[in-house]
Motif scaffolding. Structure first.
Motif, mmCIF file in Angstrom:
data_model
loop_
_atom_site.group_PDB
_atom_site.id
_atom_site.type_symbol
_atom_site.label_atom_id
_atom_site.label_comp_id
_atom_site.label_asym_id
_atom_site.label_seq_id
_atom_site.Cartn_x
_atom_site.Cartn_y
_atom_site.Cartn_z
ATOM 1 N N PRO A 1 34.052 43.834 46.757
ATOM 2 C CA PRO A 1 35.285 43.957 47.537
ATOM 3 C C PRO A 1 35.346 43.014 48.735
ATOM 4 O O PRO A 1 36.207 43.166 49.589
ATOM 5 C CB PRO A 1 35.214 45.404 48.014
ATOM 6 N N PHE A 2 34.439 42.013 48.783
ATOM 7 C CA PHE A 2 34.351 41.158 49.973
ATOM 8 C C PHE A 2 35.401 40.052 49.970
ATOM 9 O O PHE A 2 35.899 39.654 51.024
ATOM 10 C CB PHE A 2 32.944 40.565 50.067
ATOM 11 N N LEU A 3 35.705 39.500 48.798
ATOM 12 C CA LEU A 3 36.705 38.444 48.671
ATOM 13 C C LEU A 3 37.668 38.803 47.553
ATOM 14 O O LEU A 3 37.237 39.275 46.501
ATOM 15 C CB LEU A 3 36.040 37.095 48.364
ATOM 16 N N PRO A 4 38.955 38.544 47.711
ATOM 17 C CA PRO A 4 39.603 38.088 48.942
ATOM 18 C C PRO A 4 39.516 39.155 50.042
ATOM 19 O O PRO A 4 39.372 40.340 49.757
ATOM 20 C CB PRO A 4 41.056 37.880 48.516
ATOM 21 N N ARG A 5 39.642 38.696 51.269
ATOM 22 C CA ARG A 5 39.586 39.643 52.393
ATOM 23 C C ARG A 5 40.813 40.537 52.433
ATOM 24 O O ARG A 5 40.750 41.661 52.935
ATOM 25 C CB ARG A 5 39.429 38.870 53.700
ATOM 26 N N LYS A 6 41.927 40.021 51.940
ATOM 27 C CA LYS A 6 43.139 40.832 51.874
ATOM 28 C C LYS A 6 44.091 40.220 50.856
ATOM 29 O O LYS A 6 43.974 39.051 50.491
ATOM 30 C CB LYS A 6 43.814 40.927 53.245
ATOM 31 N N GLN B 1 39.409 35.658 41.795
ATOM 32 C CA GLN B 1 40.560 36.427 41.325
ATOM 33 C C GLN B 1 40.143 37.459 40.280
ATOM 34 O O GLN B 1 40.690 38.562 40.225
ATOM 35 C CB GLN B 1 41.624 35.488 40.739
ATOM 36 N N GLU B 2 39.155 37.110 39.456
ATOM 37 C CA GLU B 2 38.659 38.045 38.441
ATOM 38 C C GLU B 2 37.846 39.179 39.046
ATOM 39 O O GLU B 2 37.550 40.162 38.370
ATOM 40 C CB GLU B 2 37.814 37.298 37.411
ATOM 41 N N GLY B 3 37.441 39.039 40.307
ATOM 42 C CA GLY B 3 36.726 40.117 40.981
ATOM 43 C C GLY B 3 35.238 39.905 41.147
ATOM 44 O O GLY B 3 34.520 40.843 41.488
ATOM 45 N N VAL B 4 34.751 38.655 40.965
ATOM 46 C CA VAL B 4 33.309 38.417 41.029
ATOM 47 C C VAL B 4 32.737 38.726 42.414
ATOM 48 O O VAL B 4 31.555 39.074 42.543
ATOM 49 C CB VAL B 4 32.986 36.955 40.624
ATOM 50 N N ALA C 1 38.299 18.774 53.925
ATOM 51 C CA ALA C 1 37.730 20.003 54.483
ATOM 52 C C ALA C 1 37.425 21.016 53.393
ATOM 53 O O ALA C 1 38.010 21.000 52.308
ATOM 54 C CB ALA C 1 38.685 20.614 55.502
ATOM 55 N N VAL C 2 36.490 21.915 53.725
ATOM 56 C CA VAL C 2 36.198 23.102 52.925
ATOM 57 C C VAL C 2 36.758 24.301 53.689
ATOM 58 O O VAL C 2 36.396 24.520 54.852
ATOM 59 C CB VAL C 2 34.685 23.283 52.704
ATOM 60 N N LEU C 3 37.629 25.063 53.042
ATOM 61 C CA LEU C 3 38.245 26.215 53.692
ATOM 62 C C LEU C 3 37.394 27.455 53.446
ATOM 63 O O LEU C 3 37.061 27.771 52.306
ATOM 64 C CB LEU C 3 39.658 26.436 53.153
ATOM 65 N N GLY C 4 37.086 28.168 54.495
ATOM 66 C CA GLY C 4 36.206 29.320 54.360
ATOM 67 C C GLY C 4 36.848 30.534 53.711
ATOM 68 O O GLY C 4 36.178 31.308 53.030
ATOM 69 N N ASN C 5 38.155 30.705 53.896
ATOM 70 C CA ASN C 5 38.825 31.912 53.399
ATOM 71 C C ASN C 5 39.987 31.587 52.466
ATOM 72 O O ASN C 5 40.948 32.354 52.371
ATOM 73 C CB ASN C 5 39.322 32.747 54.585
ATOM 74 N N GLY C 6 39.897 30.487 51.753
ATOM 75 C CA GLY C 6 40.985 30.091 50.869
ATOM 76 C C GLY C 6 42.137 29.498 51.652
ATOM 77 O O GLY C 6 42.038 29.224 52.851
ATOM 78 N N GLY C 7 43.241 29.260 50.931
ATOM 79 C CA GLY C 7 44.420 28.731 51.584
ATOM 80 C C GLY C 7 44.829 27.344 51.142
ATOM 81 O O GLY C 7 45.790 26.782 51.669
ATOM 82 N N ALA C 8 44.117 26.755 50.146
ATOM 83 C CA ALA C 8 44.366 25.365 49.771
ATOM 84 C C ALA C 8 45.673 25.163 49.014
ATOM 85 O O ALA C 8 46.280 24.095 49.111
ATOM 86 C CB ALA C 8 43.199 24.829 48.938
#
Length: 327
Positions: A59-64, A53-56, A95-102
């Protein structure tokens, strides 16, 4: 709430902190061919979540945007993709989520990043495992080269921030590896860290704690570094001639230090960890919990409706163990 909607927490820009987390009703995701849909029973927050969220990783994550954060979930499968062979509806999993969503009522996970959760392992225990447990496991086995079955030679290991999410697992796994363990933590957590298996415990605020000096005068073969802002000179002074420092939260400074040390002749190493969601590693950890050989330490549990409180607590950086969110 409409049948095809779920409650979720999301943010819409970088650098907003806990105050920028918004509660929303969004469509329940549909699993793709190689995915499962999980009804979330518990999720855990990792520092990487709010660092994204801080931008580490921009521009790759978050994807949108908007983005539902979180990678660690435990729950029950309610739908499987057409190509899924390993799981059925009704199975309990972690599970480990690849693109967030937890941080939602439902989440999709890849079949290859999902493992069964036996009845002996609760949803909170399972949700506390993935990223932190994998970081500890991979630091010790893949980067430090230790054997967790006790068959290797005894080594002297230091764990910094040993009462945190990664540190708690590192101490317990090191006990399985026949290691002599020195650990640093805050004064209030010293007894806990001893109970996890540490042989020597240092208050990180004392002079010896700041200097990372073992009370028995030992030099360390391995340092599992789970804290922040400790200079290489402090590590180097306490390492054996071929000692290794595994940095579990590498930043730009770590990467620059690695590059600089490659120019020098010292055989001491600084190794950054980049955790990988390996299914076999996660399954190994779940089975250790099932057997009573690994104990996830839970700092606090927060309802999804108060997820921003959990987020803020993680950012503060003084949690003892894992911070959980439950729908």
């Amino acid at each position: 709430m409409a049948k095809n909607l779920m409650r979720a927490v999301q943010y819409s820009k970088y650098n907003g902190g806990a105050a920028d987390l918004k509660h929303a009703e969004v469509p329940i995701p549909s699993p793709k061919k190689d995915e499962v849909l999980i009804k979330v029973e518990a999720a855990s927050i990792n520092p990487i979540d709010w660092k994204i969220q801080e931008g580490v990783a921009r521009p790759f994550l978050p994807r949108k945007f908007p983005h539902i954060p979180g990678t660690d979930v435990a729950g029950e499968i309610v739908q499987v993709g057409s190509g899924v062979q390993s799981f059925k509806v009704g199975e309990k999993v972690v599970a480990v989520l690849g693109n967030g969503g937890a941080l939602a009522e439902y989440a999709v996970a890849k079949e290859g990043s999902t493992v069964p959760r036996p009845p002996e392992v609760s949803a909170p225990e399972a949700a506390a495992l993935p990223i932190a447990g994998l970081a500890a496991h991979q630091s010790l086995t893949q980067l430090a080269g230790l054997k967790l079955d006790g068959t290797g030679p005894q080594v002297n290991v230091l764990v910094t921030a040993a009462s945190g999410g990664v540190g708690q697992y590192a101490v317990q796994l090191l006990k399985l590896a026949n290691a002599h363990i020195t650990a640093t933590c805050g004064a209030r957590n010293m007894d806990l860290v001893r109970s996890l298996g540490a042989d020597e415990v240092l208050d990180y605020k004392t002079p010896d704690g700041v200097a990372l000096k073992s009370p028995s005068g030992r030099k360390y073969d391995v340092i599992i570094h789970c804290a922040q802002n400790i200079p290489w000179s402090t590590f180097s002074a306490n390492l054996t001639p071929k000692g290794k420092v595994v940095d579990t939260t590498p930043g730009f400074g770590t990467l620059m230090s690695v590059a600089a040390k490659k120019i020098k002749c010292s055989k001491k190493q600084l190794i950054p960890l980049f955790t990988s969601p390996k299914k076999e590693n996660l399954d190994f950890l779940v089975k250790l919990v099932q057997a009573g050989k690994l104990r996830p330490i839970i700092d606090s549990k927060h309802p999804l409706s108060k997820a921003e409180n959990a987020w803020a607590k993680s950012i503060e950086g003084h949690a003892t163990g894992k911070i959980l969110v439950e729908p």
